[in-house]
Design an enzyme around this catalytic site. Sequence first.
Site, PDB file in Angstrom:
ATOM      1  N   LYS A 126     -10.146   6.266 -18.429  1.00  0.00           N
ATOM      2  CA  LYS A 126     -10.582   6.757 -19.733  1.00  0.00           C
ATOM      3  C   LYS A 126      -9.421   6.690 -20.738  1.00  0.00           C
ATOM      4  CE  LYS A 126     -14.152   7.441 -17.129  1.00  0.00           C
ATOM      5  NZ  LYS A 126     -14.462   8.698 -16.494  1.00  0.00           N
ATOM      6  N   TYR A 166     -18.000  16.658 -14.269  1.00  0.00           N
ATOM      7  CA  TYR A 166     -18.311  15.227 -14.209  1.00  0.00           C
ATOM      8  C   TYR A 166     -19.273  15.023 -13.028  1.00  0.00           C
ATOM      9  CZ  TYR A 166     -17.574  10.264 -13.473  1.00  0.00           C
ATOM     10  OH  TYR A 166     -17.763   8.925 -13.297  1.00  0.00           O
ATOM     11  N   ASP A 172      -9.069  18.866 -13.882  1.00  0.00           N
ATOM     12  CA  ASP A 172      -9.348  17.479 -14.236  1.00  0.00           C
ATOM     13  C   ASP A 172      -9.072  17.367 -15.737  1.00  0.00           C
ATOM     14  OD1 ASP A 172     -10.524  15.107 -15.089  1.00  0.00           O
ATOM     15  OD2 ASP A 172     -12.158  15.226 -13.637  1.00  0.00           O
ATOM     16  N   ARG A 219       0.843  -1.201   0.000  1.00  0.00           N
ATOM     17  CA  ARG A 219       0.000   0.000   0.000  1.00  0.00           C
ATOM     18  C   ARG A 219       0.875   1.247   0.000  1.00  0.00           C
ATOM     19  NH1 ARG A 219      -1.468   1.627   4.791  1.00  0.00           N
ATOM     20  NH2 ARG A 219      -2.314  -0.346   5.513  1.00  0.00           N
TER      21      ARG A 219
HETATM   22  C1  PLP Z   1     -14.737   9.153 -15.183  1.00  0.00           C
HETATM   23  C2  PLP Z   1     -14.349  10.486 -14.730  1.00  0.00           C
HETATM   24  C3  PLP Z   1     -14.011  10.728 -13.391  1.00  0.00           C
HETATM   25  C4  PLP Z   1     -14.100   9.664 -12.326  1.00  0.00           C
HETATM   26  O1  PLP Z   1     -13.174   8.638 -12.524  1.00  0.00           O
HETATM   27  P1  PLP Z   1     -13.429   7.100 -12.121  1.00  0.00           P
HETATM   28  O2  PLP Z   1     -12.188   6.445 -12.603  1.00  0.00           O
HETATM   29  O3  PLP Z   1     -14.663   6.649 -12.823  1.00  0.00           O
HETATM   30  O4  PLP Z   1     -13.585   7.062 -10.652  1.00  0.00           O
HETATM   31  C5  PLP Z   1     -13.627  12.011 -13.044  1.00  0.00           C
HETATM   32  N1  PLP Z   1     -13.592  13.003 -13.947  1.00  0.00           N
HETATM   33  C6  PLP Z   1     -13.911  12.802 -15.245  1.00  0.00           C
HETATM   34  C7  PLP Z   1     -13.857  13.942 -16.187  1.00  0.00           C
HETATM   35  C8  PLP Z   1     -14.311  11.548 -15.678  1.00  0.00           C
HETATM   36  O5  PLP Z   1     -14.648  11.370 -16.958  1.00  0.00           O
END
Ligand code: PLP
Length: 384
Positions: free
Chosen positions: A199, A102, A174, A49
Amino acid sequence: MKFSTMTIHTGEEPNFERGFGDVVVPIHLSSTFARKEIDKPTGGYEYSRTGNPTRDALEKRLAALEEAKFALAFSSGMAAETTLVLTILNSGDHVIAFDDLYAGTRRLFDIFSKNFAIEFTYVDATNPDNVKNAIRRNTKLIWLETPTNPLMKICDIKVITEIARDKGVLVVVDNTFATPYLQKPLLLGADIVVHSTTKFINGHSDSVGGAIMLSDERIYEKLKFNQNAIGAILSPFDSYLVLRGTKTLHLRMERHCQNAMKIAQYLESHPKVKRVYYPGLKSHPQHELAKKQMLDFGGVLSFEIDSDIRGVRRFLGSLRIFALAESLGGVESLIEHPATMTHAYLSKDEREKIGIKDTLIRISVGLEDIDDLIEDLDRAFDSI
Ligand SMILES: *Cc1c(COP(=O)(O)O)cnc(C)c1O
């Protein structure tokens, strides 16, 4: 070193001293690491961890891609965001966030607002004055996403970070939609970047993960401490998958952008489409800013279909190549209906306020042959 070389090599240099010279970093599954003496972790690791060699390799690569000094990998984008909020915010602090966030981030912020008395103000950050005017005495953080999800709004990272710096406010971006291949927020002045590596960064729809990249050592040390204390780390196997995914990030992004542009143009000229949201189109209100801030325009777009909810259902039900699914950024094309899927968390009023209509459809354009994708859309339009 250039971007496409880093995506393949950084963090994964063959190790002859402590390994066999593998050109691919091994998946270190061991949960604990033996030592020779009580007070010295002999191989540099103690407990998985706290630190793991496969995760370390990924963290090195992710830092390099964003031109950051440090990166930390988490078990999801939300885990990264939660750790970040718990590290830099306290009760009584105020956060300004883009209104088209998001939806999972919005839901997380609602928890912090209700249970920890952190205040959030949502503004349309396409106009930097809205951000400036929302700053208060207790504002600690500005949280941006650009392009946003699902309306593909663009905000000016450079201008907003200049406003923030004047007031001693941190800026988080983000960067999930753009990826560091298209946009590097830290070079534009942002303090911290967060990602859902689920993603585009992993890119193959087979791993859920998240990351934080930054260059401020003081904040990094706190985050590193909390990454271990909270424990929402990325597993060795997922770290390996994401490392593998990053090797083609530059190539994938190029094709995502090409295909998305062609689909955006096709949709814009289609009589059954009311409006297309894609920063690469001249009709996009922040097209010029996107051109300046990004290398290309990304693989996600949205459009309003000239029909009603029944037409939306027929359209989505007629597709054969596009999978009707949440998420984005994989090699396969996905399509979804924000009002009932990704953004169902928001009330109809909240959705309408930011412009998410019931006839809005979002596409994550994959890497298939563009002719097949357009033929699939053609067939679906014929069904309504
Ligand atoms: C999917 C997404 C998240 C969250 O991520 P997870 O891996 O699903 O927890 C945060 N911000 C954006 C822009 C996203 O597309």
